[in-house]
Design an enzyme around this catalytic site. Structure first.
Site, mmCIF file in Angstrom:
data_model
loop_
_atom_site.group_PDB
_atom_site.id
_atom_site.type_symbol
_atom_site.label_atom_id
_atom_site.label_comp_id
_atom_site.label_asym_id
_atom_site.label_seq_id
_atom_site.Cartn_x
_atom_site.Cartn_y
_atom_site.Cartn_z
ATOM 1 C CB SER A 73 -0.935 -0.045 1.214
ATOM 2 O OG SER A 73 -1.824 1.042 1.200
ATOM 3 C CG ASP A 102 -6.679 -1.924 -4.407
ATOM 4 O OD1 ASP A 102 -7.318 -0.927 -4.029
ATOM 5 O OD2 ASP A 102 -5.498 -2.141 -4.086
ATOM 6 C CG HIS A 115 -5.797 -1.073 -0.666
ATOM 7 N ND1 HIS A 115 -4.812 -1.011 -1.625
ATOM 8 C CD2 HIS A 115 -5.277 -0.499 0.450
ATOM 9 C CE1 HIS A 115 -3.747 -0.405 -1.112
ATOM 10 N NE2 HIS A 115 -4.001 -0.093 0.135
#
Lengths: 378, 378
Positions: free
Chosen positions: A149, A324, A357
């Protein structure tokens, strides 16, 4: 104000002054980190993990802290990131409130908390701080840097600014630049905090604390970290047991609303609002193309691919997830392609995880073998 | 309080009392609508359009109002919904503030605005109100009912509760039930409004108005109506011309933030916050499976497919968009499949529009031929 540092955390001082990318410098700053496994004699078995916005350095249980960490099934003896083979370091991001110096730390020049006096924070500053830790631990070259991330951004900045400091790279649900959609979401999260009168331009305390703003920001975060399809399977349209309160006609009614509320409650007092604002904004600013343009002397021009191609590692793997919405799959493909253009043996691995995500935290059945396979072939 | 009714709007009174699905009734209520084209002698060329949450009945320019409407390129002489052939009706949703009776209307029993005294509003109530308009206009059977977004829910409720009143159906970016992900987003939008101290449990006025809450809710709406990929092409990472204000370190910086701000500003004072809360919640409650379970006498059990299969139309088309995160594509496929199970000649049409949930408003190049083709074959 409370800091939220897990027991067993280690610290390393940064050079003082520590210059910041956008100007200004930190004095007497430090980085929090933890380690797993043993550095071998040739010092070539080290892996660095750089994290998303909220995690601390406690990625998994270790000698200093037996509590499970945020990536427990992924890291440890015999696990995908195998601490029997690798010496693993996880750093807490500079600017966080989990041990590394940030807006919730005391400014040694005033004796008060930095709050909004903290200098502009860039992803690159976090990368520089992590590189300092690596070198201080006596490592000249990492076997791999793994970034998840926001950490995927940090890892790219690390590779750009510290050429040769890592042999290989795994980028998980990361991005080479912030997309406007993600900027919009983060901007709204920051607005929720700033609109809370208790935020008070950063001058809150435990009594007058921007709880509503943080709750909104966190709920929006949790929504964008997941996906519609996963939640349908998990929550469906299940109602809460209790009837709607008569005096709160728009109160919680569905299980999914209560799930969000619980997540938000656990978070709001465990993460410093100013740190959240600084780290959130640092992601919006990130763009490897800009870095490359700086070099080319055309600061208005950015070229993501050229920025990525300026990175030189031997091997790379970019993993992403179809569901995501915050760091969409195309961004991991862009990373894999760009690193290949820079000379890496580079692979793009799209995974069909339904969890969006956050899949790397929970879909270990898919992410574990992907990461383990890459590391085994190093 | 201002109402927001376009000039040229027509009105039809609802039966008084008008019973509401979840209990209570409206007295002296009305529905706002507009029309295009001419009803033929056999009264078999009528099309009804039911809308999303925010639009009024002014879908396109007509004799009463030459201003362009919210679906201007789609509706009119020679357009995909061709008013030279069809008599088209668009109704403003019951519970809205654009002409139909809603929480911002005066309660004739008290002489004051309904506000939170408005009874619980269901999608089904909007469907019943629309069916009343159709019958009052002398139409025994619509050639087609077209529903977009929330209107896709309204259309399904209309078909379930008024069998035989429509021959065919086009469902655009609609859903047979609210998914938990969409519930979570709408719940957060409602929370933003409710958290604004100026909302004051629905007792606001033009001076003390929940502007911040509405702004947050609208921005979140606009984000979820669009998609990451489209915004990358539109906004990229373009900065605003003006420098960041020194006294607002977390203020607007990127063009996408200013776009959101502009959208929100235009909306905030043009839509009543209580109406927003009521219509938003009605979508969360919607579930065609529940309707079917009610019939079967097992109110805890819902079966979406059985609910859809209880609908009988001759022909159906469900159109969706791959980039829609609010009403994901699987929901339109579910509608097409369910209506087929009910005996319809039913088609599912996934479109590759990059614009997400709002694509039907802007991607006329794809939606126009799809709608026109279906109507031509009727």
């Amino acid at each position: 104000m409370t800091e939220f540092i897990p027991p067993g955390t280690c610290f390393l001082d940064l050079p003082s002054p520590f210059p910041m990318k956008r100007g200004g410098a930190l004095h007497g700053a430090r980085v929090a980190y933890e380690t797993w496994g043993v550095l071998n004699a040739s010092r070539d078995n080290a892996i660095l993990i750089v994290t998303g916005l909220s995690p601390d350095a406690h990625a998994a249980s270790n000698a200093g802290n037996r509590e499970p960490g945020w990536w427990e099934p992924m890291l440890g003896p015999g696990k995908p990131i195998d601490s029997d083979r690798w010496f693993v370091i996880c750093v807490n991001s500079l600017g966080s409130c989990k041990g590394s110096t940030g807006p919730a730390s005391i400014n040694p020049q005033t004796g008060h908390l930095y709050r909004l006096d903290f200098p502009d924070l860039s992803v690159e500053d976090g990368a520089d701080a992590a590189a300092h830790v690596v070198r201080e631990l006596g490592i000249e070259r990492l076997a791999c840097i793994i970034g998840n991330s926001m950490g995927g951004m940090t890892a790219l900045a690390f590779l750009l600014r510290h050429p040769g400091l890592a042999r290989s790279h795994i980028n998980i649900s990361g991005a080479a630049r912030a997309l406007p959609f993600s900027i919009a979401i983060r901007s709204l999260q920051r607005e929720a905090i700033r609109l809370d009168p208790n935020w008070n331009h950063g001058q809150y305390d435990d009594e007058r604390y921007p709880e509503s703003g943080m709750r909104m920001a966190r709920k929006l975060g949790v929504i964008t970290y997941r996906s519609a399809l996963e939640w349908d399977g998990r929550f469906g349209r299940v109602r809460l047991d209790s009837d709607r309160a008569e005096d709160d006609p728009f109160g919680l009614e569905f299980e999914v609303e209560s799930y969000l509320e619980g997540h938000a409650r656990r978070f709001v007092r465990r993460y410093d609002p100013n740190c959240y604002l600084y780290l959130s904004r640092s992601m919006d600013w990130f763009d490897v193309g800009e870095y490359c343009a700086d070099r080319a002397g055309n600061p208005g021009d950015t070229d993501t691919r050229a920025g990525l191609a300026a990175i030189h590692v031997e091997k790379a793997l970019a993993i992403g997830v179809q569901t995501d919405i915050l760091f969409p799959l195309q961004q991991q493909e862009e990373i894999a392609d760009g690193l290949r253009a820079g000379g890496a043996q580079s692979e793009f691995l799209p995974l069909p995880s339904p969890q969006g995500h956050d899949a790397f935290l929970v879909d270990i059945a898919r992410f574990g073998p992907a990461v383990a396979g890459f590391l085994e072939r190093l």
